[in-house]
Design a protein around this motif. Structure first.
Motif, PDB file in Angstrom:
ATOM      1  N   SER B  72       0.833  -1.201   0.000  1.00 24.39           N
ATOM      2  CA  SER B  72       0.000   0.000   0.000  1.00 24.39           C
ATOM      3  C   SER B  72       0.873   1.258   0.000  1.00 24.39           C
ATOM      4  O   SER B  72       0.533   2.266  -0.617  1.00 24.39           O
ATOM      5  CB  SER B  72      -0.906  -0.027   1.232  1.00 24.39           C
ATOM      6  OG  SER B  72      -1.861   0.967   1.165  1.00 24.39           O
ATOM      7  N   VAL B  89      -6.964   4.442   3.235  1.00 23.37           N
ATOM      8  CA  VAL B  89      -6.408   3.140   2.862  1.00 23.37           C
ATOM      9  C   VAL B  89      -6.710   2.045   3.897  1.00 23.37           C
ATOM     10  O   VAL B  89      -6.838   0.877   3.538  1.00 23.37           O
ATOM     11  CB  VAL B  89      -4.880   3.200   2.578  1.00 23.37           C
ATOM     12  CG1 VAL B  89      -4.601   3.959   1.311  1.00 23.37           C
ATOM     13  CG2 VAL B  89      -4.131   3.776   3.752  1.00 23.37           C
ATOM     14  N   GLN B  93      -8.518  -1.178   2.778  1.00 22.34           N
ATOM     15  CA  GLN B  93      -7.854  -2.463   2.970  1.00 22.34           C
ATOM     16  C   GLN B  93      -8.824  -3.483   3.574  1.00 22.34           C
ATOM     17  O   GLN B  93      -8.927  -4.612   3.094  1.00 22.34           O
ATOM     18  CB  GLN B  93      -6.640  -2.291   3.892  1.00 22.34           C
ATOM     19  CG  GLN B  93      -5.876  -3.580   4.105  1.00 22.34           C
ATOM     20  CD  GLN B  93      -5.181  -3.608   5.453  1.00 22.34           C
ATOM     21  OE1 GLN B  93      -5.708  -3.155   6.460  1.00 22.34           O
ATOM     22  NE2 GLN B  93      -3.989  -4.155   5.463  1.00 22.34           N
ATOM     23  N   THR B 239      -3.480  -0.754  -2.637  1.00 21.10           N
ATOM     24  CA  THR B 239      -4.077  -1.126  -1.358  1.00 21.10           C
ATOM     25  C   THR B 239      -4.926  -2.382  -1.506  1.00 21.10           C
ATOM     26  O   THR B 239      -4.894  -3.273  -0.655  1.00 21.10           O
ATOM     27  CB  THR B 239      -4.920   0.043  -0.808  1.00 21.10           C
ATOM     28  OG1 THR B 239      -4.067   1.181  -0.682  1.00 21.10           O
ATOM     29  CG2 THR B 239      -5.516  -0.288   0.547  1.00 21.10           C
ATOM     30  N   GLU B 262      -3.735   3.126   8.017  1.00 24.35           N
ATOM     31  CA  GLU B 262      -3.431   4.264   7.155  1.00 24.35           C
ATOM     32  C   GLU B 262      -2.248   5.059   7.706  1.00 24.35           C
ATOM     33  O   GLU B 262      -1.391   5.525   6.953  1.00 24.35           O
ATOM     34  CB  GLU B 262      -4.655   5.169   6.963  1.00 24.35           C
ATOM     35  CG  GLU B 262      -5.337   5.688   8.218  1.00 24.35           C
ATOM     36  CD  GLU B 262      -6.208   4.651   8.902  1.00 24.35           C
ATOM     37  OE1 GLU B 262      -6.759   3.784   8.208  1.00 24.35           O
ATOM     38  OE2 GLU B 262      -6.321   4.696  10.136  1.00 24.35           O
TER      39      GLU B 262
END
Lengths: 324, 362
Positions: B72, B89, B93, B239, B262
């Motif tokens: 990511s 993210v 995810q 991601t 994140e």
């Protein structure tokens, strides 16, 4: 620009040496002692602090090297930190998994190294673990039923109607509390007028109890699968102008602090206490047997379960527990 | 102009101030390789101090662990160079991992990867559109999608974890190719791809240009809108890929997969020497930083450091690494004052200082 090499070299050196200090906070340990590794759910919670204490004390008393990691309520950390534990050459792994569903890679990695796996509470995630230690949930429900019976007997005016609030359907072990409770109460001649799920949440415990009270205004007692829902139930009963002790006797499960306070304040009747410290001790005993290749005595052999007793907590004990 | 050089605004600066091109630029070297050197140093120290560290099993663990944040972070590096970032993210995810495991269960490995990567890209497209077209600042836009996607994940999953332990699927998270864990191989491949993108294409010149000075880039005819959207798609894509690997690693995925993911990703990118202000950064740094973070967590675990102390250490390392640049600049200022009498030196130093790009986050 001639001076710059010096400064940046200095900076590099500085940061490298600082990192060194951080990493060299250790002593090389080299002993022939057997090692037990414990991977804990999250040390933020009192329940798991107690569990860790019990595990550590038992491991040290039995002469093991004791190492532990914290999963910090993260599936990813649970797997990576437990892997770090397995890589340290432990002789047995004890784990209270944050997400039993993610136990697969851990149990596979342990089995590959022939390390026995003892699960402490929560669940086994359908993996090939050796044994799982859980509270005697069904017995807890039975204790609650018998206590409610003893209280209601002294109140001949009360109805024989009781209600049961369950946790979320996926919490299979917790569901046994309600099963034990309902079975025993029916045996004692009571009628279970409602079994509803409050999904383990306080606000849903409140809502469900409101529904129960409007459908069955004469309900005499309510048993809840956990304490937050029991406290929610007590609030609902109080909002209906009744008492959670004198009118509708409420019993919870866990002995959480909010419940102990509610019991002490006379808002609910009792709760059932799990004893994480004893559970921790039990896991070490079982790990020892597994290391020595002894046969285990299961409480439920089909699911490789071993139960740890639970306690009834009434007003008297609640006060004492809160003082601790 | 040679493309690699556009990566760093210093070389044109150095040329402008009349320095010979072949002179070693220590700042540049530090920026590019500093974190890699530190990572290797930490490995050596950890190997010497912690007997359990230098075992093959343990290296496999560390490298594998670095990959889940790392993949990511490859996308995030490009975003940060372009002067933006993506807070969503972590939620992305979790949702992508859940979708990947669910699809793998029904349809197999390839569909799982495709589904997760597509979903990640779509979320990226939404983020990019919100930032570029609707002109919501990236912080707010991606904070919004973070909550939105997180909520969606709980609704879609009903709060339940999905589990699948089919061998071909979990291979991607757990197996090794010649002692190198598969997720790390994928991570390296992604980083390589990211580096190639960053060095070879005109897209990247746009990215660096936007990161350095958005207004100027706009005036100069750089396609700011398209590039910004594309950058977010890239973040989402990587991601989604990383999420699939994590799902395979855990044999499962559920909402709330990795709290604070994140921030780990952004921390990795920044520790890797990419400036949060945009305009500069490298993929090698990101790889090294991901490995460094994984190493730290591992070494601290091996030394039985308390979980809360671990957080403190990670915070300290981040602060320490990021103070290097500031400390260096202060020292340079000090030196320039000391040597102000010599005209040559005083000429070169302002050149150095002027390289901090004007911050122009969208």
């Amino acid at each position: 620009m001639k001076h710059l090499p010096r400064t940046s070299k200095l900076c590099t050196l500085l940061s490298v040496s600082a990192l060194t200090v951080l990493t060299v906070i250790c002593v090389a340990q080299n002993s022939a002692k057997k090692k037990i590794g414990f991977s804990v759910y999250d040390m933020q919670y009192g329940f798991f602090q107690e569990m860790e204490k019990g595990t550590r004390e038992a491991a040290e008393a039995a002469g093991y090297d004791y190492v532990f990691v914290d999963q910090k309520s993260s599936e990813s950390t649970m797997v990576s930190s437990t892997q770090d534990l397995i890589n340290q050459g432990i002789n047995a792994l004890i784990i209270s998994p944050f997400k039993p569903d993610a136990l697969g890679p851990i149990v596979d990695a342990a089995k590959e190294k022939k390390i026995p796996v003892v699960i402490d509470d929560i669940g086994g995630g359908g993996t090939d673990y050796d044994v799982i230690v859980i509270s005697d949930n069904e017995k807890g429900g039975v204790i609650a039923a018998e206590y409610i019976d003893s209280v209601l007997k002294s109140r001949p005016n009360n109805s024989k109607k009781v209600a049961s609030i369950t946790c979320e359907p996926s919490a299979v072990y917790a569901a046994r509390r309600n099963v034990g409770f309902e079975k025993r109460l029916k045996g004692l001649g009571y009628q279970v007028v409602a079994t509803l799920s409050g999904n383990s949440r306080q606000e849903e415990g409140y809502r469900v109890t409101k529904d129960i009270l409007s459908a069955h205004p004469d309900v005499a007692a309510i048993f809840s699968c956990n304490d937050p829902m029991a406290v929610g139930a007590a609030q609902a009963v109080a909002d209906s102008g009744k008492s959670g002790v004198k009118d509708v006797f409420i019993v919870g499960f866990n002995a959480d602090e909010i419940a102990l306070q509610a019991i002490k304040a006379g808002q609910m009747g009792a709760t059932i206490q799990q004893v994480p410290r004893e559970m921790g001790k039990m896991t070490v005993d079982l790990a020892t047997k597994l290391i020595n290749r002894e046969k285990l005595q299961y409480s439920n052999a089909a699911n490789r379960e071993v139960y740890v007793p639970v306690n009834l907590i009434t007003e008297k004990e609640a006060g004492a527990l809160l003082k601790k | 102009m040679d493309t690699p050089r556009t990566q760093n605004s210093r070389i044109p600066d150095a040329a402008a101030t009349g320095n010979p091109v072949n002179q070693l630029d220590w700042d540049l070297l530090w920026e590019r390789f500093g974190i890699a050197v530190v990572t290797v140093a930490v490995w050596v120290i950890a190997g010497l101090s912690t007997p359990r560290f230098a075992s093959a099993d343990n290296f496999v663990s560390v490298l594998r662990q670095s990959a889940f944040v790392g993949v990511s972070a490859v996308g995030m590096t490009i975003a940060v160079i372009a002067g933006t970032f993506d807070l969503s993210v972590g939620s992305t995810q979790a949702l992508c991992a859940w979708v990947a495991v669910s699809v793998a269960k029904i349809a197999g490995v390839l569909p799982a990867f495709l589904a997760a990567v597509t979903l990640g890209s779509i979320i990226g497209l939404c983020n990019g559109s919100l930032v570029a077209l609707v002109r919501i600042p990236a912080f707010i836009a991606t904070l919004g999608t973070m909550f939105l996607v997180n909520g969606l994940t709980y609704i879609v999953t009903n709060g339940q974890t999905v589990r699948f332990s089919g061998k071909p699927f979990v291979w991607w998270g757990n197996a090794q190719i010649m002692s190198v864990p598969v997720p790390f191989v994928v991570f390296l491949a992604c980083a390589l791809l990211g580096a190639v993108i960053l060095h070879r294409t005109s897209f990247v010149r746009s990215v660096y240009a936007i990161g350095s000075n958005r207004e100027a880039a706009n005036v100069a005819g750089v396609p700011v809108l398209g590039t910004t959207i594309f950058v977010f798609v890239v973040v989402g894509l990587f991601t989604g890929l990383g999420a699939t690997l994590l799902g395979a690693r855990l044999y499962s995925a559920g909402p709330g997969l990795e709290p604070g993911f994140e921030l780990n990703v952004i921390a990795t990118v920044v520790l890797g020497g990419t400036r949060l202000a945009g305009g500069r950064g490298s993929m090698l740094g990101t790889v090294a930083a991901a490995v460094l973070f994984a190493t730290l967590a591992n070494v601290l675990n091996l030394n039985h450091v308390d979980a809360f102390v671990q957080r403190v250490v990670v915070g300290l390392v981040l602060l320490l690494a990021l103070s290097v640049e500031g400390v260096r600049q202060r020292l340079a200022e000090y030196w320039s004052r000391q040597t102000a009498a010599i005209p040559q030196a005083s000429q070169s130093v302002p050149g150095n200082l002027s390289t901090s790009p004007t911050n122009s986050k969208p």
